[in-house]
Design a protein around this motif. Structure first.
Motif, short mmCIF file in Angstrom:
data_model
loop_
_atom_site.label_atom_id
_atom_site.label_comp_id
_atom_site.label_asym_id
_atom_site.label_seq_id
_atom_site.Cartn_x
_atom_site.Cartn_y
_atom_site.Cartn_z
N GLU A 121 1.11 -0.97 -0.21
CA GLU A 121 0.05 -0.09 0.00
C GLU A 121 0.73 1.25 0.00
O GLU A 121 0.57 2.16 -0.73
CB GLU A 121 -0.93 0.01 1.17
CG GLU A 121 -2.03 1.30 1.38
CD GLU A 121 -2.94 1.20 2.39
OE1 GLU A 121 -3.42 2.17 2.78
OE2 GLU A 121 -3.38 0.02 2.88
N LYS A 125 0.82 4.22 -3.16
CA LYS A 125 0.42 5.34 -2.56
C LYS A 125 1.33 6.48 -2.92
O LYS A 125 1.09 7.77 -3.53
CB LYS A 125 0.06 5.60 -0.95
CG LYS A 125 -1.58 4.86 -0.84
CD LYS A 125 -1.92 5.11 0.50
CE LYS A 125 -3.32 4.69 0.65
NZ LYS A 125 -3.73 4.98 2.04
N ILE A 140 -6.12 7.41 -5.77
CA ILE A 140 -6.13 6.69 -4.61
C ILE A 140 -7.48 6.11 -4.35
O ILE A 140 -7.69 4.74 -4.31
CB ILE A 140 -5.36 7.22 -3.44
CG1 ILE A 140 -4.10 7.53 -3.30
CG2 ILE A 140 -5.90 6.32 -2.16
CD1 ILE A 140 -3.50 8.30 -2.25
N GLU A 141 -8.57 6.67 -4.77
CA GLU A 141 -9.79 6.33 -4.59
C GLU A 141 -10.03 5.32 -5.78
O GLU A 141 -10.87 4.56 -5.69
CB GLU A 141 -10.87 7.81 -4.89
CG GLU A 141 -10.67 8.65 -3.55
CD GLU A 141 -11.59 9.89 -3.91
OE1 GLU A 141 -12.30 10.05 -4.93
OE2 GLU A 141 -11.58 10.56 -2.73
N GLU A 144 -8.54 2.02 -4.71
CA GLU A 144 -9.20 1.43 -3.81
C GLU A 144 -10.68 0.81 -4.35
O GLU A 144 -11.24 -0.09 -4.11
CB GLU A 144 -9.54 2.48 -2.64
CG GLU A 144 -8.51 2.78 -1.83
CD GLU A 144 -8.72 3.97 -0.90
OE1 GLU A 144 -9.68 4.79 -1.06
OE2 GLU A 144 -7.88 4.19 0.27
N LEU A 147 -9.78 -2.44 -5.97
CA LEU A 147 -9.29 -3.44 -5.13
C LEU A 147 -10.84 -3.93 -4.77
O LEU A 147 -11.02 -5.18 -4.47
CB LEU A 147 -8.87 -2.74 -3.70
CG LEU A 147 -7.29 -3.09 -3.77
CD1 LEU A 147 -6.74 -2.06 -2.64
CD2 LEU A 147 -6.56 -4.18 -3.75
N LYS A 148 -11.86 -2.98 -4.30
CA LYS A 148 -13.29 -3.72 -4.06
C LYS A 148 -13.67 -4.48 -5.15
O LYS A 148 -14.36 -5.41 -4.80
CB LYS A 148 -14.01 -2.34 -3.65
CG LYS A 148 -13.67 -1.83 -2.33
CD LYS A 148 -14.73 -0.31 -2.39
CE LYS A 148 -14.39 0.24 -0.90
NZ LYS A 148 -15.39 1.38 -0.66
N VAL A 159 -3.16 -5.00 -5.21
CA VAL A 159 -3.08 -3.93 -6.37
C VAL A 159 -1.61 -4.54 -7.07
O VAL A 159 -0.55 -4.63 -6.36
CB VAL A 159 -2.60 -2.65 -5.85
CG1 VAL A 159 -2.35 -1.70 -6.85
CG2 VAL A 159 -3.92 -2.33 -5.08
#
Length: 268
Positions: A121, A125, A140-141, A144, A147-148, A159
């Motif tokens: 992570e 980032k 970043i959003e 994420e 990932l979801k 990732v």
């Protein structure tokens, strides 16, 4: 096909012929390869069907936007370079993290990620922060969200470098699409034949509506030195984006111009 298009454009300029849009060149290219009218027709229809059927494939999506004169052709190379930039940014972050390590060791770590090792992570980032700075939060959003999506599909791998590259690639495409949207709408208004090209008179009308304070004849002469009367969306976008924020202004006309005194746009 894009590589062949670049070569073809160069030949057109040398021969003082009109440049073609990506859609027009598709027919030219298929005709050169197959030479049979039915095959050219079938393959060109297949391309259009693929554009409509696979919008979630980023490569197809980008080609479709260029094909439909919604993103300029020159952006294609920029977009694909962004994938390489993402990989190089990971390498730079690793180099900074392992200052005491030899370059060979850093390259070894980098190759492990290129070969499928999951990015930690902190690594992805910091990479996004390095790549995008003020846009890092958006990216970043998006990571994420990726990932979801993976977890929802039962993929708990995390990732990967390819995920990072795709997010950056998608982000660059969406930015360009938004920047080109207002000009694309204006261009289509004057492109009465709906073929992705305008003549000199139509370009002059576009520039008049844009209210750019530059010599219209000078721009037209630069874009159409051989007076072929066929100016593509991509060429017009490239030429006019350098002199007006109108192309980049998606919001209201009261929006502040970031170029200020250096710009000729009506919102400065």
């Amino acid at each position: 096909m894009y590589v062949q298009k670049v070569k073809y454009d160069k030949k057109c300029l040398e021969s003082k012929l009109a440049k073609e849009t990506m859609e027009q060149f598709t027919y030219t290219y298929l005709n050169q390869v197959y030479g049979i009218k039915k095959l050219v027709h079938d393959y060109s229809n297949s391309i259009v069907e693929a554009i409509n059927k696979y919008p979630h494939d980023l490569d197809v999506y980008l080609f479709g936007k260029v094909y439909n004169s919604e993103i300029d052709e020159g952006f294609i190379s920029i977009a694909y370079n962004s994938r390489n930039s993402a990989s190089e940014a990971v390498k730079e972050v690793l180099r900074k993290k392992h200052k005491a390590k030899a370059e060979g060791e850093v390259l070894k770590y980098h190759n492990e990620y290129k070969n499928g090792k999951v990015l930690e992570e902190w690594l992805w980032k910091e990479t996004l922060q390095k790549l995008a700075n003020y846009e890092a939060t958006q990216l970043i959003e998006q990571i994420e969200a990726t990932l979801k999506d993976k977890l929802a599909k039962g993929d708990k791998q995390g990732v990967l470098l390819t995920d990072l590259q795709d997010v950056v690639f998608r982000h660059e495409i969406m930015k360009r699409k938004d920047k080109a949207a207002k000009f694309a709408e204006l261009f289509k208004k004057f492109d009465t034949d709906k073929n992705g090209v305008v003549n000199q008179e139509e370009l002059a009308a576009i520039m008049l509506q844009m209210k750019v304070k530059i010599n219209v004849d000078k721009v037209i002469k630069a874009l159409d030195p051989n007076n072929v009367q066929q100016l593509t969306f991509s060429d017009c976008f490239k030429a006019l984006s350098s002199v007006s924020c109108y192309i980049y202004s998606v919001g209201e006309s009261s929006r502040r111009c970031y170029r200020k005194s250096k710009c000729y746009c009506p919102i400065q």
